[in-house]
Write an enzyme that holds these catalytic residues in place. Structure first.
Site, PDB file in Angstrom:
ATOM      1  N   ASP A  78      36.897 -32.369   8.191  1.00  0.00           N
ATOM      2  CA  ASP A  78      37.477 -31.473   7.179  1.00  0.00           C
ATOM      3  C   ASP A  78      38.996 -31.471   7.238  1.00  0.00           C
ATOM      4  OD1 ASP A  78      36.048 -29.231   9.412  1.00  0.00           O
ATOM      5  OD2 ASP A  78      38.200 -29.600   9.336  1.00  0.00           O
ATOM      6  N   GLN A  95      24.402 -37.443   6.299  1.00  0.00           N
ATOM      7  CA  GLN A  95      24.257 -35.975   6.437  1.00  0.00           C
ATOM      8  C   GLN A  95      24.078 -35.345   5.064  1.00  0.00           C
ATOM      9  OE1 GLN A  95      27.275 -34.851   9.910  1.00  0.00           O
ATOM     10  NE2 GLN A  95      28.277 -36.218   8.461  1.00  0.00           N
ATOM     11  N   PRO A 110      23.759 -36.914  13.792  1.00  0.00           N
ATOM     12  CA  PRO A 110      24.788 -37.845  14.305  1.00  0.00           C
ATOM     13  C   PRO A 110      25.662 -37.209  15.395  1.00  0.00           C
ATOM     14  CG  PRO A 110      25.244 -37.228  12.011  1.00  0.00           C
ATOM     15  CD  PRO A 110      23.893 -36.705  12.337  1.00  0.00           C
ATOM     16  N   HIS A 126      40.552 -23.645  13.927  1.00  0.00           N
ATOM     17  CA  HIS A 126      41.393 -24.825  14.165  1.00  0.00           C
ATOM     18  C   HIS A 126      42.652 -24.498  14.967  1.00  0.00           C
ATOM     19  CE1 HIS A 126      39.008 -26.329  10.563  1.00  0.00           C
ATOM     20  NE2 HIS A 126      38.744 -27.199  11.530  1.00  0.00           N
ATOM     21  N   ASP A 130      35.702 -32.287  17.740  1.00  0.00           N
ATOM     22  CA  ASP A 130      35.387 -31.321  16.682  1.00  0.00           C
ATOM     23  C   ASP A 130      34.112 -31.786  15.973  1.00  0.00           C
ATOM     24  OD1 ASP A 130      37.222 -30.107  13.740  1.00  0.00           O
ATOM     25  OD2 ASP A 130      35.398 -29.389  14.755  1.00  0.00           O
ATOM     26  N   THR A 136      29.871 -31.755  14.859  1.00  0.00           N
ATOM     27  CA  THR A 136      28.792 -30.887  14.416  1.00  0.00           C
ATOM     28  C   THR A 136      28.037 -30.460  15.675  1.00  0.00           C
ATOM     29  OG1 THR A 136      27.609 -32.972  14.074  1.00  0.00           O
ATOM     30  CG2 THR A 136      28.462 -31.867  12.101  1.00  0.00           C
TER      31      THR A 136
HETATM   32  N1  SAM Z   1      33.603 -26.803  12.750  1.00  0.00           N
HETATM   33  C1  SAM Z   1      32.381 -27.575  12.723  1.00  0.00           C
HETATM   34  C2  SAM Z   1      31.413 -27.056  13.746  1.00  0.00           C
HETATM   35  O1  SAM Z   1      31.822 -26.223  14.558  1.00  0.00           O
HETATM   36  O2  SAM Z   1      30.240 -27.471  13.696  1.00  0.00           O
HETATM   37  C3  SAM Z   1      32.676 -29.042  12.865  1.00  0.00           C
HETATM   38  C4  SAM Z   1      33.458 -29.511  11.706  1.00  0.00           C
HETATM   39  S1  SAM Z   1      33.618 -31.202  11.337  1.00  0.00           S
HETATM   40  C5  SAM Z   1      33.182 -31.152   9.676  1.00  0.00           C
HETATM   41  C6  SAM Z   1      32.259 -32.012  12.111  1.00  0.00           C
HETATM   42  C7  SAM Z   1      32.387 -33.509  11.875  1.00  0.00           C
HETATM   43  O3  SAM Z   1      31.706 -34.247  12.882  1.00  0.00           O
HETATM   44  C8  SAM Z   1      31.806 -33.999  10.536  1.00  0.00           C
HETATM   45  O4  SAM Z   1      32.851 -34.454   9.708  1.00  0.00           O
HETATM   46  C9  SAM Z   1      30.848 -35.137  10.926  1.00  0.00           C
HETATM   47  O5  SAM Z   1      30.872 -36.212  10.005  1.00  0.00           O
HETATM   48  C10 SAM Z   1      31.402 -35.521  12.284  1.00  0.00           C
HETATM   49  N2  SAM Z   1      30.485 -36.250  13.172  1.00  0.00           N
HETATM   50  C11 SAM Z   1      29.191 -35.968  13.457  1.00  0.00           C
HETATM   51  N3  SAM Z   1      28.705 -36.881  14.332  1.00  0.00           N
HETATM   52  C12 SAM Z   1      29.729 -37.758  14.613  1.00  0.00           C
HETATM   53  C13 SAM Z   1      29.855 -38.907  15.445  1.00  0.00           C
HETATM   54  N4  SAM Z   1      28.823 -39.349  16.184  1.00  0.00           N
HETATM   55  N5  SAM Z   1      31.057 -39.540  15.480  1.00  0.00           N
HETATM   56  C14 SAM Z   1      32.104 -39.088  14.743  1.00  0.00           C
HETATM   57  N6  SAM Z   1      32.049 -38.010  13.920  1.00  0.00           N
HETATM   58  C15 SAM Z   1      30.860 -37.353  13.869  1.00  0.00           C
END
Ligand code: SAM
Length: 283
Positions: A85, A30, A161, A61, A154, A156
């Protein structure tokens, strides 16, 4: 002055002044950026979308965690898919008798959040009750034999991904990881500009669970109005937990919050008509 210009929703942009870039790099998965903004403090973005900000992450959160935890009332094991995060983990750690597993696909997000935005995770990553797994959440729930009382997705948004974390197959595998009476919560975007995603999640979860709905909170850095958390469980009584019971559990848990209250919890499930209509629209 540099501008961070989020174009997550076509035709609707969020622009934030970039007062100082703290980190910017393409991880293996990413495009990760952390920058300072005078109103929101430190901001993390992934692939050009705001993920979390120091100033408003408490709203996002607290509502993600305390609504399911206090509605359930007896959760001892929680699973976070995504959540790199550490903000959801920090809120879960407020419960004395909880074990948390967090599965995030990108270790860099965890490490840089800890380094540049330590207030978000608040030490959760170092708590002995916290277990970090670096893996694709979709693969993890398919292969694990474990179960949890609360599962917090939680993720993306459904691009890159994160896309696999909105599929019916993933939701079905999550259901296999739920203890009886457990509840799943999703990050389901901003209904006003992501209505199709809301409806898709509603349909997919609706084919798997007896009680599916959404609850709302306004996150200032998420453009387009209130955001929706998806709610899915086979225990139809959880969502009806009364105010007195929620207040008693909130008190007994001894947790401190800055946004969540039992009254806000109950009110969050009151969906405005246009959202109700979006969920029942034909086609
Ligand atoms: N608050 C944010 C939002 O509303 O978009 C989400 C926050 S958090 C940073 C999102 C997390 O999802 C990221 O750390 C990312 O690496 C993770 N992520 C994305 N695709 C994923 C997957 N297939 N498996 C596990 N984690 C994933």
């Amino acid at each position: 002055m540099e501008l961070f210009d989020e174009g997550l929703h076509s035709g609707v942009n969020l622009a934030l002044s970039v007062d100082k870039v703290l980190y910017r790099e393409q991880t293996d998965l990413q495009d990760l950026m952390i920058f300072e903004n005078k109103n929101f403090g430190r901001v993390m973005s992934l692939d050009g979308s705001v993920q979390t900000t120091e100033k408003d992450e408490f709203i996002y959160h607290e509502m993600f965690v305390h609504v399911p935890m206090l509605a359930h009332g007896r959760a001892r094991r929680a699973l976070i898919i995504g959540g790199g995060d550490g903000g959801a983990a920090r809120q879960l750690m407020k419960y004395s008798d909880i074990a948390v597993t967090m599965v995030d696909i990108d270790r860099t997000v965890v490490e840089l959040s800890k380094k540049y935005m330590p207030s978000v995770s608040g030490g959760a990553f170092d708590d002995p009750r916290f277990n970090l797994v670096i893996a694709d959440g979709c693969k993890f729930v398919k292969e694990t034999g474990e179960q949890w009382d609360v599962i917090i997705i939680d993720s993306t948004d459904p691009h890159g991904p994160g896309e696999v974390l909105y599929t019916e197959e993933f939701y079905s595998d999550c259901k296999s990881c739920l203890t009886p009476g457990g509840v799943i919560i999703t990050q389901n975007g901003v209904p006003f500009v992501q209505e199709a995603e809301l409806r898709t999640s509603y349909d997919r979860l609706g084919r798997l669970f007896r009680d599916v709905s959404f609850y709302l909170a306004a996150i200032p850095s998420y453009v387009g109005g209130v955001m929706a958390y998806g709610w899915a469980t086979d225990d139809v009584d959880l969502r009806k937990t009364g105010l007195a019971e929620l207040a008693a559990r909130y008190m007994d848990a001894g947790i401190t919050t800055d946004y969540y209250t039992p009254e806000v919890h109950q009110a969050a499930f009151a969906l405005p008509l246009h959202i109700q209509k979006a969920l029942t629209k034909e086609g």
